[in-house]
Design an enzyme around this catalytic site. Structure first.
Site, mmCIF file in Angstrom:
data_model
loop_
_atom_site.group_PDB
_atom_site.id
_atom_site.type_symbol
_atom_site.label_atom_id
_atom_site.label_comp_id
_atom_site.label_asym_id
_atom_site.label_seq_id
_atom_site.Cartn_x
_atom_site.Cartn_y
_atom_site.Cartn_z
ATOM 1 N N GLY A 331 0.840 -1.199 0.000
ATOM 2 C CA GLY A 331 0.000 0.000 0.000
ATOM 3 C C GLY A 331 0.876 1.249 0.000
ATOM 4 O O GLY A 331 1.990 1.249 -0.514
ATOM 5 N N SER A 332 0.368 2.306 0.655
ATOM 6 C CA SER A 332 1.055 3.600 0.574
ATOM 7 C C SER A 332 2.396 3.637 1.296
ATOM 8 O O SER A 332 3.158 4.593 1.132
ATOM 9 C CB SER A 332 0.150 4.694 1.145
ATOM 10 O OG SER A 332 -1.019 4.784 0.365
ATOM 11 N N THR A 333 2.695 2.614 2.122
ATOM 12 C CA THR A 333 4.018 2.622 2.759
ATOM 13 C C THR A 333 5.104 2.496 1.706
ATOM 14 O O THR A 333 6.278 2.697 1.987
ATOM 15 C CB THR A 333 4.177 1.472 3.765
ATOM 16 O OG1 THR A 333 4.019 0.220 3.078
ATOM 17 C CG2 THR A 333 3.152 1.554 4.877
ATOM 18 N N TYR A 334 4.701 2.147 0.487
ATOM 19 C CA TYR A 334 5.663 1.992 -0.604
ATOM 20 C C TYR A 334 6.081 3.351 -1.158
ATOM 21 O O TYR A 334 7.104 3.467 -1.817
ATOM 22 C CB TYR A 334 4.990 1.177 -1.707
ATOM 23 C CG TYR A 334 5.917 0.351 -2.571
ATOM 24 C CD1 TYR A 334 6.962 -0.386 -2.021
ATOM 25 C CD2 TYR A 334 5.728 0.279 -3.948
ATOM 26 C CE1 TYR A 334 7.772 -1.167 -2.811
ATOM 27 C CE2 TYR A 334 6.546 -0.511 -4.749
ATOM 28 C CZ TYR A 334 7.564 -1.229 -4.178
ATOM 29 O OH TYR A 334 8.373 -2.009 -4.963
ATOM 30 N N LYS A 335 5.257 4.388 -0.893
ATOM 31 C CA LYS A 335 5.495 5.679 -1.542
ATOM 32 C C LYS A 335 6.851 6.297 -1.216
ATOM 33 O O LYS A 335 7.535 6.762 -2.131
ATOM 34 C CB LYS A 335 4.350 6.637 -1.228
ATOM 35 C CG LYS A 335 3.055 6.251 -1.963
ATOM 36 C CD LYS A 335 1.885 7.105 -1.528
ATOM 37 C CE LYS A 335 0.602 6.651 -2.248
ATOM 38 N NZ LYS A 335 -0.604 7.246 -1.641
#
Lengths: 651, 377
Positions: A331-335
């Site tokens: 999810g957004s922790t990849y950003k």
């Protein structure tokens, strides 16, 4: 030509004569060798007959193995996680017993023998050799020992033995780290023979099956001693002649802080999930929690069917080591990793901005941003703080999936971290070559450009373990320093009191490259990412979870879709079945200026990362950095939907 | 009528060889009965194995040597092919990859090589009979070492030694120069002597032996000093030596071996069955057994001497010497003068596969003996 014929004949004759000579030579060799054997037999059976006769007479001399005591396992502060205790068992050697069933019936009149004991005995009997000594009852009481001793003469081939048992005093706490031992199975036995270790396991009945107990079996087991004993006609030892003492196994000091571990596990509570906390400077794992868990004590003597079915059949999969073996879209922790990758690859400058209309059009497919109407003008720092999807849709499209894969591999995404317990999952770092290898049919093997877009926000084929995310977070926290995550701090040799660190081998990333000691990020690039991450707990999605913290932390929430929405559908947690609800993520480190701890928190079906994952990270940081325990022990609070002020942030 | 029919059925069975083999089998069953006193099923199994093996022998005795000559290359190639298959995707059991899963059962291709190897090398020399040159020995050496290497890598030292010996015997009978044989033997003796005299130093754990795996070194060192590993392989040697020694001149009597019956002898119905025999029948019994083996080998060598063609001479000589190798290595290992490698006592140890291989060899010897006149005319 008669001349030539004669030569040929002569040659043939000569050849046969030479062959006969060889036959005679062979015959002589046979005689010589047999004579040598005869001499040897004369030496053994005539010259030294008395000696061997005596030896056989006293044979009666038997060599018994003395199993060593297994090393202890403690946490980093010396709290014991696995220890031994001594107890009496009642054991039967089947080859020495005429009628097993009758013997067990008789025994049952003296000591209590439960149907469960019988079933276990029958199972062992089927798996073992007849001259092995097999327990019919374990953990006899003193009274039972005394009662059997009085009747011992009636039972040939039945004996009381003092055995060491393994015990895990904390039960479920850190069960997935410590693992458990179990009885040596046929497969274990073959493995031991393969590694030429079978002799050292004579007399040992248990072997590490999972976790630290398994991966450090070599250190924990110790060296088996032996004892020459004189036995009576029934095979019982009557006198010890000589003794080589066993060498106890080495103790292990783990990197885990069991208090922190307990806080993390309690914070997860009865939800499914994982918490991994790493010291970014050393790679030492401070907490490695997986919920739900199991009681390892159940496995030591062979787990019974009811307990096994309950554990193995549960839909919550308590036996699954989630941080190690569970792969989830980040999810957004990849950003933040995407952003650093873009800087590193020269695809973005920090100050470059986009204008976010609230969606990204790819062909005629609309990729939605969570915030209706968009975030307006967004630069890199803001893209992290407000978690702007559009920024990353665009970025992924500009980079292409293979460039993303090449930039992400060095963080350890999609490859084994090399942690010192077995069974790790590599996850999936998507790329065109990954897809070509993964699928069979040509139309499935092709990478479609549209698939790249959602990779940018950590959805799509991306799948990583909580351990991998914590490891990658630690790399950012430590300015690019790569430390293999480890669970054992050092091996403690009790005899010499020496403490030895464990060398973990260098691993390879998903591209097959050896992991370097440090990733060469430019300091100004790292500074941008860190600025963005520091903004999240102050002004971003995790601001409520970190309100009033006595330290500055940096982090990023994330929500992993379990279930894909149709293009124009809106996600509504209430309408989605519990097991299809989104997974909540939080990745973080603290203190922001000099990180001492990096975490990845995953709550399965926990909804938004800010709601259920970030509060857990807060409790872990609070204890580790300030020693503050949660006000209310137990499950971390669920922080409701972000209020109006922060509603413009996605997750 | 019946007599004539019987006579025809047994026409190719060499009475001398048949007689000696029967005596050895009887001895074997006698010991087997004692060794498997606690597992009676084994005795019946072995009797059944004898039946199968006997049939194999009978069939082999019907096959004329010319057919064997034609079969040599295909059998060898199939054997090497199977060994390669084992190397690539064999089944691993107890630390060695020796087996191949062929659906219904697992087979051990190295066993085929025990017969295929002498056939092949004998075929090769037969093809070059008119002029055997040094380079032919080199070529034969390659034919020999490829499968031996594959078997040794499994690892299966016992079988590798037997297959290697089988090939070397053919080369020896084909006239391998003494100038090569004598230095090789001397070197071997010197190496053995060196190992024995420097045992203490070279058996230290930190000393690595070039070309040897750890467990192979361990086995040799255990032989030299069984007490160094009383829980492992040393136990076998210690206990089998005690069994043999305590047998004395006349033995303890059938079914009365204490070592055997108190379960001190490991693998007592397979590789260590000789220890049971030596304990129960003593030195006299051993001498009888040695005599039987001498007769068997003697008869084989006579058959080789009378064999009509180059091929059948080499084959008969080599098969005979394989029997010797089996017997010598096994008895040497049980009495503690050779390392413990998995070689059974021929015609006595339990085990169907080895028995079939050995009887195949005997059948081939019988065929060579029977067909000698047919070719000469």
């Amino acid at each position: 030509m008669p001349g030539a014929g004669a030569t040929e004949l002569k040659n043939a004759e000569e050849e046969i004569r030479a062959f006969h000579l060889r036959l005679v030579a062979a015959g002589l060799l046979v005689l010589a060798c047999f004579a040598l054997l005869a001499v040897r037999f004369f030496y053994l059976q005539v010259a030294n007959y008395d000696e061997y006769q005596a030896a056989a007479e006293e044979n009666r001399i038997s060599i018994l193995p003395i199993p060593p005591s297994r090393g202890l396992i403690t946490d980093r502060n010396g709290v014991v996680l696995a220890r031994n205790f001594s107890a009496y068992t009642l054991e039967i050697t089947p080859s020495k017993v005429a009628d097993l069933d009758a013997t067990i019936e008789e025994l049952a009149k003296i000591v209590e023998v439960q149907p469960r004991d019988r079933r276990r005995f029958q199972k062992l009997l089927a798996e073992s050799r007849t001259f092995d000594s097999l327990p019919i009852r374990t953990r006899l009481t003193d009274e039972e020992v005394a009662r059997f001793a009085a009747h011992r003469w009636r039972f040939r081939g039945v004996d009381i033995k003092a055995r060491l048992f393994r015990q895990y005093p904390l039960g479920e706490v850190a069960a997935h780290v410590v693992g458990y031992i179990g009885r040596i199975s046929q497969k274990d036995q073959e493995m031991l023979e393969e590694r030429e270790l079978a002799a050292n396991y004579k007399g040992s009945e248990h072997i590490g099956k999972i976790g630290i107990e398994q991966s450090y079996e070599r250190e924990l087991h110790g060296i088996t001693g032996s004892e020459q004993v004189e036995v009576d006609a029934g095979g019982r030892a009557v006198r010890t002649l000589s003794r080589t003492p066993p060498v106890a196994g080495n103790n292990l000091v783990l990197t885990i802080d069991i208090e922190l571990q307990r806080i993390a596990e309690e914070a997860l509570g009865d939800r499914k999930g994982a918490v991994v906390a790493i010291d970014p400077m050393t790679g030492e794992l401070l907490a490695f929690a997986s919920r739900p868990a199991f009681d390892p004590n159940l496995f030591v003597d062979g787990i019974d069917t009811a307990n096994w079915d309950a554990l193995n059949g549960s839909p919550d999969k308590p036996l699954l080591n989630r941080p190690l073996r569970g792969a989830y879209p980040p999810g957004s922790t990849y950003k933040p990793f995407m952003a650093l990758a873009a800087l590193n690859a020269g695809k973005r400058r920090p100050e470059q901005t986009i204008s976010d209309p609230g969606y990204f059009m790819f062909g005629n497919h609309r990729f939605r941003d969570d915030k209706v109407g968009g975030h307006g003008v967004v630069d890199m720092v803001k893209s992290i703080v407000v978690s702007c999807d559009t920024y990353y849709y665009l970025l992924a499209n500009d980079m292409g999936v293979d460039t993303i894969a090449r930039q992400m591999a060095p963080f350890g995404f999609g490859s084994l971290t090399g942690i010192d317990i077995e069974g790790e999952t590599a996850g999936v770092l998507p790329s065109t070559w990954w897809k070509a290898k993964r699928f069979r049919r040509p139309e499935q093997q092709k990478w479609y450009a549209g698939e790249t877009i959602s990779i940018g926000i950590g959805q799509g084929y991306n799948a990583y373990t909580p351990l991998q995310l914590a490891h990658a977070t630690a790399i950012i926290a430590a300015d690019g320093l790569v430390k293999t995550p480890r669970l054992v701090r050092h091996v403690h040799d009790v005899r010499t009191d020496a403490r030895r660190a464990v060398e973990l081998p260098i691993t390879r990333d998903a591209l097959g490259q050896p992991r370097p000691e440090r990733l060469p990020f430019k300091p100004e690039h790292l500074a941008v990412i860190k600025r963005g991450l520091e903004g999240v707990p102050i002004a971003g999605t995790s601001a409520r979870a970190f309100a009033g913290a006595g330290y500055v932390s940096a982090g990023k929430t994330g929500t992993a879709q379990v279930f894909s929405l149709k293009q124009n559908e809106k996600y509504d947690a209430k309408r989605v079945a519990a097991h299809l609800r989104d997974h909540a993520w939080y990745m973080a480190y603290a203190p922001a200026d000099k990180p001492r701890i990096a975490v990845a928190v995953l709550v399965e079906n926990g909804g938004f990362g800010a709601q259920s994952a970030a509060p857990i990270a807060r409790m872990v940081f609070d204890y580790h950095l300030t020693g503050k325990r949660p006000d209310k022990p137990g499950q971390a609070p669920f922080i409701g939907k972000p209020d109006a002020a922060s509603e413009d942030e996605d997750d | 009528m019946i007599r004539r029919a019987l006579a025809r059925v047994f026409a190719n069975i060499d009475p001398a060889l048949g007689g000696i083999v029967s005596l050895l089998l009887l001895t074997g069953m006698l010991v087997m009965y004692s060794a498997t006193y606690d597992q009676p099923g084994r005795f019946v199994d072995q009797a059944r194995n004898f039946g199968v093996a006997f049939l194999v022998m009978w069939v082999a005795a019907q096959v004329p040597p010319q057919t064997l000559l034609r079969l040599a290359v295909p059998v060898y190639l199939v054997g090497v092919g199977l060994l390669l298959a084992v190397f690539l995707f064999g089944v691993r059991k107890k630390g060695a990859t020796r087996w191949l899963n062929v659906g219904v059962t697992t087979i051990q291709p190295s066993e085929i090589m025990k017969i295929a190897m002498p056939l092949m090398i004998a075929w090769y020399f037969h093809k070059h009979e008119t002029l055997v040159r040094v380079r032919d020995f080199a070529a034969a050496g390659v034919l020999l070492l490829v499968p031996v290497g594959l078997i040794a890598k499994q690892p299966d030292l016992g079988t590798a030694i037997l297959v290697f010996a089988a090939g070397v015997y053919v080369m020896f009978f084909a006239g391998l120069s003494w100038r090569l044989i004598i230095p090789a033997v001397l070197f071997g003796v010197a190496a053995a002597a060196a190992v024995v005299s420097f045992e203490e130093r070279i058996c230290q754990p930190e000393v690595a032996w070039p070309g040897f795996k750890d467990y192979q070194k361990h086995r040799i060192c255990t032989l030299l000093d069984p007490a160094s590993d009383p829980l492992g392989k040393g136990f076998h040697t210690i206990q089998s030596t005690i069994a043999v020694g305590s047998g004395g001149i006349t033995g303890k009597g059938w079914l009365k071996g204490t070592q055997t019956h108190l379960e001190f002898i490991p693998e007592r119905h397979t590789d260590f069955i000789f220890a049971v025999y030596a304990e129960e029948f003593g030195l006299l019994g051993i001498l009888v057994l040695l005599l039987l083996y001498c007769l068997l080998i003697g008869r084989g060598l006579v058959i080789a001497a009378n064999a009509p063609t180059y091929f059948s001479r080499l084959l008969a000589g080599a098969i005979t010497m394989i029997f010797f190798t089996y017997a010598f290595v096994n008895m040497g290992m049980v009495s503690g003068i050779l390392p413990v490698v998995g070689v059974p006592l021929p015609l006595v140890s339990y085990g169907g596969t080895a028995l079939v291989t050995l009887f195949l060899g005997i059948g081939m010897l019988m065929s060579i003996q029977k067909h000698r006149k047919l070719v000469q005319t």
